[in-house]
Every structure is written in structure tokens, then in C-alpha cells.
Design an enzyme around this catalytic site. Structure first.
Site, PDB file in Angstrom:
ATOM      1  CE  LYS A  79      40.960  38.964  43.861  1.00  0.00           C
ATOM      2  NZ  LYS A  79      39.873  39.960  43.677  1.00  0.00           N
ATOM      3  CB  SER A 154      38.704  40.723  47.363  1.00  0.00           C
ATOM      4  OG  SER A 154      38.497  40.741  45.972  1.00  0.00           O
ATOM      5  CB  SER A 178      37.745  43.403  44.459  1.00  0.00           C
ATOM      6  OG  SER A 178      36.908  43.035  45.519  1.00  0.00           O
TER       7      SER A 178
END
Lengths: 490, 95
Positions: A79, A154, A178
Site C-alpha cells: 500500500k 482505504s 481499511s
């Protein structure tokens, strides 16, 4: 054979056995990204040259018998809020455009030491603030199950990249759901570890008291294997916990006999889609048939978690994001009159709407006159939420529930009504507030064919119990692929 | 809770954000809706509850102050939007 259809552990075995070279694995991964990412936009950056360079180095070490771990040679995506020395790290924000860190986050470092090949950085909601990956400065990521829908967020890029088989596994981060919510929306498995289990060193902070890094993968075995590697004590993170109980793969046993599983009655309200409701009860029934003891109970405090979370997370965000000032890195406005004007204009032009919304709210609740009424009040409610879980874990080994009240929503539906979007975090947010571990895994499909996520929550540092419960449940179904991904091999 | 223009301007100063007129109006609406929503917490009696910043007890972590990393000035400065003579360049702050 399509190497990307394998799990990370399966691919690792083939590499160790010499059936597949590290270069071939990396090649397969990069070619999938090249072919399919145009459609899904899971990646912010892909570093082909560096990936091949890593592959060569790792192959040499493996040939010399220096790398024996299960994930040596297996490609991974990270990420884009985890720093990597020499690689672009943007948090999917304009304000960090062009930022190249000089150091590597500890979780990524642990993977590199274990022989992982990092192929690129995945898309996310800007600064991890969002549940849809639509707030990214680099465009939205699309759900591989249905490209008119969001992948969740997210860590939407990480979840979608695994579902689309662009990578075998990925790292995400979870502040209020997330990892778990995008895993649910994309039909993959994800773990949010206990707070302190994985070092946050090098993770660009959003809500420091809530953030945790964790894996997203095709199955529970992969997640447990990755978690075992990344959860090590790190003196560089003062909240990192020094424990020696991180042998999570030991918990991969299909045995839940006598396990006490609590099902919170107060999770099941009108807001929860009936098909998800059914899926959770189905999971309970499956586990009961395997010998677990299922009991319904009242967890309590469920409706207070979201308001407490948004006060605490916004307050921490407003403080953490003060560092983005157009001086040390990233974006600086073109025209300004003086220092303060430069700060203000750089920040206002560099941050997106949702980030500004949370910085404003956070600044307000921390301001004098409101600090006690909002921020301290929320910290007290957080203590009460923790107590509710403490009471539950006196009776139960794990708590079973949904991950989100709906399956993946359509693109463009969520951002206009922030509070409505925040309500989607009702089952994930309390787990972060209490610092507990949670796992999300696929547990069926709704009428439109979208995956439904099932969540197990454990007591602090009892990841093994949620892994065990999830593994037992997983044995009763098989991993499903999005239609388009399955069709690639027809 | 009604948020006034003055409050939004004040929070803008704290947050170091310069909002356009349109953004200010939106922020007023968003913030008052959010504060109304979070006022739900007032239903709870927290008088005898101690505020909890971390879910687990943490003690201060001490270590010897030993330098382990190297001087990375050049690479750090590469990230700066503007630099001069090995330092970050900022607008003139005093005469």
C-alpha cells in the site's frame, strides 16, 4: 499454468522446489499488472526494473541456501502509505507528489529480509481516509467483481490487486476497517493485527493510536504466513510489543471443537443487508456443526463506536498531517506572499476534500473550549468500548459478525454524504478503538454475485484463535474468483 | 450545533488551511452535521470513566542515545521543493 492463480504459499513452494524461478514468478506478476491494471487501476507505481533486480538477488540467495522461508521469491504489492527507500511513496495524495523516502518501513523490511519481491505500490484513499478508494489523487480503483463498483477502502488497491490476480498477496493498513472492508468487498482475506503487533515505523501516520499494518491475500494460510513474518518487535516503534507468540501458522488447524463463539445480537439491525445477515448465521451454523459452541449475546456500545472513532481519528489526523507544509517534501504552491501564506496555500491545494474535512474537524475538537467536550469525551467512550469487549472475552474465544452492512457499493454513490459513508464502518471501527485483532474472509455472495465478508474478532494478541476459526470456516468453501479472472484461463 | 463564519475562519487558522468561499460554506454544513451526529456520545454517562488514549498500558521506552543511521542530508534534500546551500529554502520570514 497461470502462476498468478496460485496462493502465495503455493507459489513459494514451487519456487523452492525449483519448478519456477523467481524471475518467472516476477515476470508472471508484472505481465498481469501490465495487462489487467488498465482496467482496475490498483497501482500508483510499478517498479519493473527494481523488481527484476530484486528477483536476481533473491534467486542467488535461494540457490545458496540462504533464504528458506515460505515466501522467498514471491512477488508482493505494498500500500502506498508505507515508505520504501528509493521508491515513490504518495499516500495517493497530491501533497506527496514526487516523495522518495530515504528509509523503509519495518514491515516492508521484514518482508524483504524474508525474500519477498516488491513489485509496486497500491492505490488507496488519500491518506487512508475513506472507505471506497475514490478519494485517491491518482483516480479510483475498480472492483474486479464488477467494475461499476468500488473495491472498498482505504486499502482498495491492495484488495483489488489480489482479487484480480495481479499479485499473490499485498500489504494494507487498517485504522477503522481499511484492510477488512476492502477484503470483504473484493472477496479476499485480510487480517488487522492487534495494535502493537506489527511495527508502524515507516507507515505514514493517519490515526497513530489506531493504525496497524496487515496482510491481504487469497486465503487464511497466506495471511497467517505473512503476519508471522511481519510481526516482530521493533525498537523504532515505541508501541511495538515484544512477544514471542507470533507462530500464527500453528493455528492453521481445522478444529473448532469446544471453541466458544459469541454472536452479538446488537450487530443485527435494520441497517444490515438481509443476505449478509444470513451469511453470518450460515457461518455460525457451519462452525457449530464442527463442534464450536455458538451463543448470542449483547455486546453493547455498538452505536457509539463511529462517533467516538471520527473524533479520535480526525484529531490524530489533524496533528499528524501538520508536517505537510510544502517545505521538506512533496508539493509546494507556485505563488505565495510569505511563509504562512505558502503553508496554507500548499496544504489547501495539496489535500483533497475528505482530508481537509477531517483536518478541520480534528482541529476543532482539539481546540480550547471544545477539547473536553469532544476529544476527552471520545477517549472515555473508547474506554467503555474496550470494557464491553473485555466482558465479552471473559465468555468467548472469538466474536463472529459481518465486516460491513452492505456489499460493495456503486462508484460515485458514497462521497456526497460523509456520515452515511462513515456508518458503513460500524462493524470494523470498534475493533480498532479497542486495539483488537480481526480477520475478514469470504462467506458467500449476494444476489448480484458480489462477495460477502465474514469477520472474526479476537481478544488482544489472540490472533491464533481468529486464524483457527477462520481456517475452519474456510475449509467448508473454496476460494472463488471474479468471473473475468476465472475466464482468463478458459 | 451551528457553526459560524468566525468559527470556520478560526479553525482554518488552526488547521493551516485556506478555504475558498464555497469550501467554507460546505465546511460549515459538514462540521455542524458531524458535530450533531457525534453529540450522540452525550447519551452516555462518562463521569466516572477514565479517558483512555491507548487500548493497552504502555510504558516509556528508553534507550541510549546512540546514532545508528548515517547522515543522509543529500537524499533528504532531494525531496525538498526548493533548497539552497544544503538547506531547505523557505520564503523570507523576517527582515
Amino acid at each position: 499454468m497461470d502462476l498468478m492463480s496460485l496462493t502465495a504459499v503455493e507459489l513459494g513452494k514451487k519456487i523452492h522446489a525449483g519448478e519456477v524461478s523467481v524471475k518467472e514468478a516476477v515476470q508472471a506478476c508484472l505481465s498481469h499488472i501490465e495487462t489487467y491494471d488498465k482496467e482496475y487501476n490498483c497501482f500508483v507505481s510499478v517498479d519493473t526494473e527494481r523488481a527484476y533486480q530484486q528477483a536476481e538477488e533473491i534467486q542467488k540467495k535461494m540457490d545458496a541456501g540462504k533464504l528458506t522461508g515460505p515466501l522467498a521469491g514471491v512477488p508482493v504489492a505494498v500500500k502506498d502509505n508505507m515508505c520504501m527507500a528509493g521508491s515513490l511513496t504518495t499516500c495517493s495524495s497530491k501533497i506527496l507528489s514526487g516523495f522518495v523516502p530515504t528509509y523503509t518501513s519495518d514491515a516492508v523490511l521484514k518482508l524483504q529480509e524474508a525474500g519477498a519481491v516488491i513489485v509496486g505500490k497500491t492505490n488507496m484513499d488519500e491518506f487512508a481516509m475513506g472507505s471506497t478508494t475514490e478519494t485517491s489523487y491518482y483516480g479510483e480503483t475498480k472492483n474486479p467483481w464488477d467494475t461499476t463498483r468500488v473495491p472498498g477502502g482505504s486499502s482498495g488497491g491492495s484488495a483489488a490487486a489480489v482479487a484480480a490476480e495481479e499479485v499473490p498477496y499485498a500489504l494494507g493498513s487498517d485504522t477503522g476497517g481499511s484492510i477488512r472492508q476492502p477484503a470483504a468487498f473484493c472477496g479476499v482475506t485480510g487480517i488487522k493485527p492487534t495494535y502493537g503487533r506489527v511495527s508502524r515505523y515507516g507507515l505514514i501516520a493517519y490515526g497513530s493510536s489506531l493504525d496497524q499494518i496487515g496482510p491481504l491475500a487469497k486465503d487464511v494460510t497466506d495471511c497467517a504466513t505473512v503476519l508471522e513474518i511481519i510481526s516482530q518487535y521493533d525498537p523504532k516503534d515505541s508501541t511495538s510489543v515484544n512477544r514471542n507468540d507470533n507462530h500464527f501458522t500453528e493455528a492453521l488447524t481445522d478444529n473448532v471443537k469446544g471453541m466458544h463463539i459469541g454472536l452479538p445480537r446488537d450487530y443485527f439491525t435494520d441497517g444490515l443487508e438481509p443476505e449478509i445477515w444470513d451469511a453470518v448465521y450460515h457461518a455460525a451454523k457451519v462452525l457449530e456443526e464442527k463442534g464450536a459452541v455458538i451463543e448470542e449475546f449483547d455486546l453493547g456500545m455498538v452505536e457509539y463506536a463511529i462517533p467516538a472513532y471520527y473524533i479520535i481519528a480526525s484529531a490524530e489526523a489533524s496533528s499528524n498531517l501538520e508536517r505537510f507544509d510544502g517545505v521538506k517534501y512533496g508539493y509546494r504552491t507556485k505563488e505565495y506572499t510569505d511563509l504562512h501564506n505558502m503553508y496554507k496555500k500548499s496544504r489547501s491545494e495539496g489535500f483533497g476534500a475528505e482530508v481537509k474535512r477531517r483536518i478541520m474537524l480534528g482541529s476543532f475538537v482539539l481546540s480550547s473550549g471544545y477539547y473536553d467536550a469532544y476529544y476527552v469525551k471520545a477517549l472515555k467512550v473508547k474506554a467503555m468500548i474496550k470494557q464491553a469487549y473485555d466482558r465479552a472475552f471473559e465468555k468467548y474465544d472469538v466474536i463472529l459478525g459481518p465486516v460491513a452492512p452492505t456489499t460493495a457499493l456503486k462508484l460515485g454513490e458514497s462521497l456526497s454524504d460523509p456520515i452515511k459513508m462513515y456508518l458503513g464502518d460500524v462493524y470494523t471501527v470498534p475493533v480498532n478503538l479497542a486495539g483488537l485483532p480481526g480477520i475478514s474472509l469470504p462467506g458467500g455472495y449476494d444476489q448480484s454475485g458480489m462477495p460477502i465478508g465474514i469477520q472474526f474478532v479476537g481478544n488482544a494478541f489472540e490472533e491464533k484463535k481468529i486464524i483457527q476459526a477462520a481456517y475452519a470456516l474456510e475449509q467448508t468453501g473454496s476460494y472463488h474468483r471474479p468471473k473475468k479472472v476465472a475466464e482468463r484461463r478458459l | 450545533m451551528t457553526i459560524t463564519d468566525e468559527t470556520i475562519d478560526y479553525v482554518g487558522i488552526l488547521a493551516k488551511l485556506e478555504l475558498s468561499e464555497e469550501e467554507k460554506q460546505q465546511a460549515k454544513k459538514d462540521m455542524s452535521e458531524m458535530l450533531d451526529y457525534v453529540s450522540k456520545l452525550n447519551e452516555l454517562d462518562t463521569e466516572h470513566v477514565e479517558a483512555m488514549s491507548h487500548a493497552f498500558p504502555y510504558n516509556n521506552v528508553f534507550r541510549e542515545d546512540v546514532v545508528t543511521n548515517q547522515n543522509d542530508r543529500e537524499n533528504l534534500l532531494k525531496n525538498a521543493p526548493e533548497q539552497k546551500d544544503g538547506c531547505y529554502k523557505v520564503p523570507k520570514t523576517f527582515d
